[in-house]
Scaffold this active site. Structure first.
Site, short mmCIF file in Angstrom:
data_model
loop_
_atom_site.label_atom_id
_atom_site.label_comp_id
_atom_site.label_asym_id
_atom_site.label_seq_id
_atom_site.Cartn_x
_atom_site.Cartn_y
_atom_site.Cartn_z
N LYS A 6 0.85 -1.20 0.00
CA LYS A 6 0.00 0.00 0.00
C LYS A 6 0.88 1.24 0.00
O LYS A 6 1.91 1.27 0.68
CB LYS A 6 -0.90 -0.05 1.25
CG LYS A 6 -1.97 1.01 1.34
CD LYS A 6 -2.84 0.78 2.60
CE LYS A 6 -3.95 1.79 2.77
NZ LYS A 6 -4.79 1.50 3.95
N SER B 4 -9.81 1.52 3.10
CA SER B 4 -8.96 2.32 2.22
C SER B 4 -7.94 1.51 1.43
O SER B 4 -7.43 2.01 0.43
CB SER B 4 -8.22 3.37 3.05
OG SER B 4 -7.34 2.74 3.95
N SER C 172 -9.86 -1.01 7.17
CA SER C 172 -9.31 -0.79 5.84
C SER C 172 -8.62 -1.97 5.18
O SER C 172 -8.29 -1.90 4.00
CB SER C 172 -8.32 0.38 5.86
OG SER C 172 -9.03 1.57 5.73
#
Ligand code: GLN
Length: 499
Positions: free
Chosen positions: A79, A154, A178
């Site tokens: 990420k 997210s 997330s």
């Protein structure tokens, strides 16, 4: 998921050691698949231009020496709020444009030291604030199962990467859901470890007391190895706990899980939950009971305050954490400001997106003199009660089962105009962060519209091993089809995709 070389980490390691493929070959396969699909899926914000080089170096070493770990040569995506020295870290924000990392996140460094090849950095909601990846300054990621739907967030990019077979393993971060919510939306396994299990050093902080790094993977067995590799005390993160990561392996190997006592908070299966998700979870509960698990009814009376508490605690910490992005130390700075104050204000105004600004405002308010006692401190007290409820429940059960998300993956734009309805996406996941507990989402098949459904397991502190074992058992009951994906799919995407 599927790739022509291997279907698990163990199979990868075997194939590599038997020289059935080279690391360069594998790396090139995933990179070219990413190149073909990224224009439509928007999974990666940057591709590692050095990946093939690294693969070659590993191949050269493997001619002379045995691999040091199953992970040697294994492709991974991370990420884009995890730092890797010399590479951009954007957090999907304009304010970090041009910034190059000066360090490597401990979790990433530990995987690198075992020999993984990082292929690229994945899309997210700006600073990990959101539940759909629509808050990215670089456009949303699309759900591999249906390009008209969000991948969740997210960590939407990392979840979609594994679902679309762009990498067999990826890393995300989870502050309120997330990792788990996008895992559910994309039909993959996603794990948030116990708070303190994995170092947060090098993870750009959103809400430091809630953030944890965790993996997306094809199976519990693979996720387990990733967790073991990343875990343990780190002098760079004082909140890491000194526990032997191998305890997760013994947890995974224990057979007790077959007769596990599964806590069911019945109230969470009622109003507000999508019908097809409720039905699938019912089916799962029956199947597990049929195999010897025992349902125990639990109540988590303070969990209904979870969203309220979370949005006070997380925004308060975020308002403080994000003050470092001031145009001086990192990335973007406006050109020709009138004076110093204007430089700060205009840089932050142009650099941050709306959701990030909303959170900074909320958090600053909650911490301000006169309100701190009424909001922030009150929230902290209720947080303690939420945790106590869980610990009491775990005296009577081994793990708690809930849905991961109240709804299937929703359409783009469906919730962007209504922040509160977006915040409700995390109603089932948020409490595990507030209580510091390990939790995961495991796919339980697809619904009648072809969209994945996730089941959510929460365990007592340090019980990741057992949760992963249960996840693999559950996954065995619901074999997942593959999302229909090919490069030509790009046409469908621009038209808004399939129904
Ligand atoms: N969706 C939640 C939020 O917007 C959780 C995000 C996260 O876990 N990073 O804050």
């Amino acid at each position: 998921m599927k790739n022509p070389f291997f279907s698990s980490l163990a199979e990868f390691a075997r194939g590599r050691d038997e020289r059935r493929f080279s690391i360069e070959e594998v790396t090139r396969y995933f990179l070219s698949r990413t190149e073909a699909l990224n224009p439509s899926l928007n999974v990666c914000l940057s591709i590692n231009q050095n990946a093939v080089n690294r693969a070659r170096q590993i191949d050269a070493r493997l001619v002379r020496n045995k691999a040091i770990s199953p992970f040697t040569g294994y492709p991974v995506m991370i990420k884009d709020n995890l730092e890797m020295e010399g590479y951009p870290t954007t957090c999907a924000s304009r304010i970090l444009s041009g910034y190059l990392s000066r360090r490597t996140a401990t979790a990433v460094a530990r995987l690198l030291s075992l020999g993984v090849v990082v292929l690229g950095k994945t899309n997210l909601d700006e600073f990990a604030m959101g539940s759909s990846t629509e808050n990215s300054a670089f456009g949303p990621t699309r759900n591999p199962w249906n390009p008209a739907r969000v991948p969740g967030g997210s960590s939407g990019g990392s979840a979609a990467a594994v679902a679309a077979g762009l990498a067999p393993l990826s890393l995300g971060s989870d502050t309120g859901g997330s990792i788990r919510q996008p895992a559910a939306f994309c039909g993959v396994l996603g794990v948030k470890p116990t708070y303190g299990r994995i170092s947060r050093s090098g993870l750009v902080a959103f809400s430091s007391s809630l953030d944890q790094i965790g993996p997306f993977a094809g199976s519990g067995a693979d996720a387990l190895e990733a967790l073991v590799a990343m875990s343990g005390k780190d002098p760079l993160d004082m909140t890491t706990v000194d526990r032997d990561p191998a305890e997760m392996r013994s947890g995974y190997q224990s057979t007790e899980v077959m007769g596990a006592r599964i806590g069911i908070p019945e109230a969470l299966f009622g109003e507000g939950l999508d019908g097809s998700i409720r039905e699938r979870l019912k089916d799962l509960r029956d199947a597990l009971s049929g195999e010897g698990a025992r349902e125990v009814s639990v109540t988590l009376p303070h969990s209904r305050f979870g969203i309220n508490v979370y949005y006070l605690v997380a925004t308060s910490e975020a308002s403080s954490n994000l003050s470092r992005f001031d145009g001086v130390r990192y990335g973007f700075r406006v050109k020709n400001p009138a004076d110093l104050r204007a430089m700060y204000e205009e840089t932050r105004d142009q650099g941050f997106g709306d959701e990030v600004k909303r959170r900074i405002l909320l958090g600053t308010f909650a911490l301000s003199a006169g309100y701190q006692e009424a909001f922030y401190r009150k929230a902290r007290k209720v947080q303690a009660l939420i945790r106590r409820d869980f610990l009491e429940a775990f005296e009577r059960c081994d793990m708690i089962l809930t849905p991961t998300s109240p709804t299937p993956p929703f359409a783009f734009g469906e919730k962007t105009g209504d922040p509160l309805s977006m915040y409700l996406s995390d109603v089932y996941t948020i409490t595990a962060n507030l209580a510091g507990l390990p939790a995961l989402s495991v796919p339980v098949g697809i619904d009648s519209h072809g969209l994945p459904i996730g089941a959510h397991l929460i365990g007592p502190p340090w019980s990741e091993g057992r949760l992963l074992k249960m996840a693999d058992r559950i996954a065995g009951l619901y074999p997942m089809p593959l999302p229909e994906l090919h490069a030509g799919h790009a046409d469908g995407f621009s038209e808004g995709g399939r129904r």
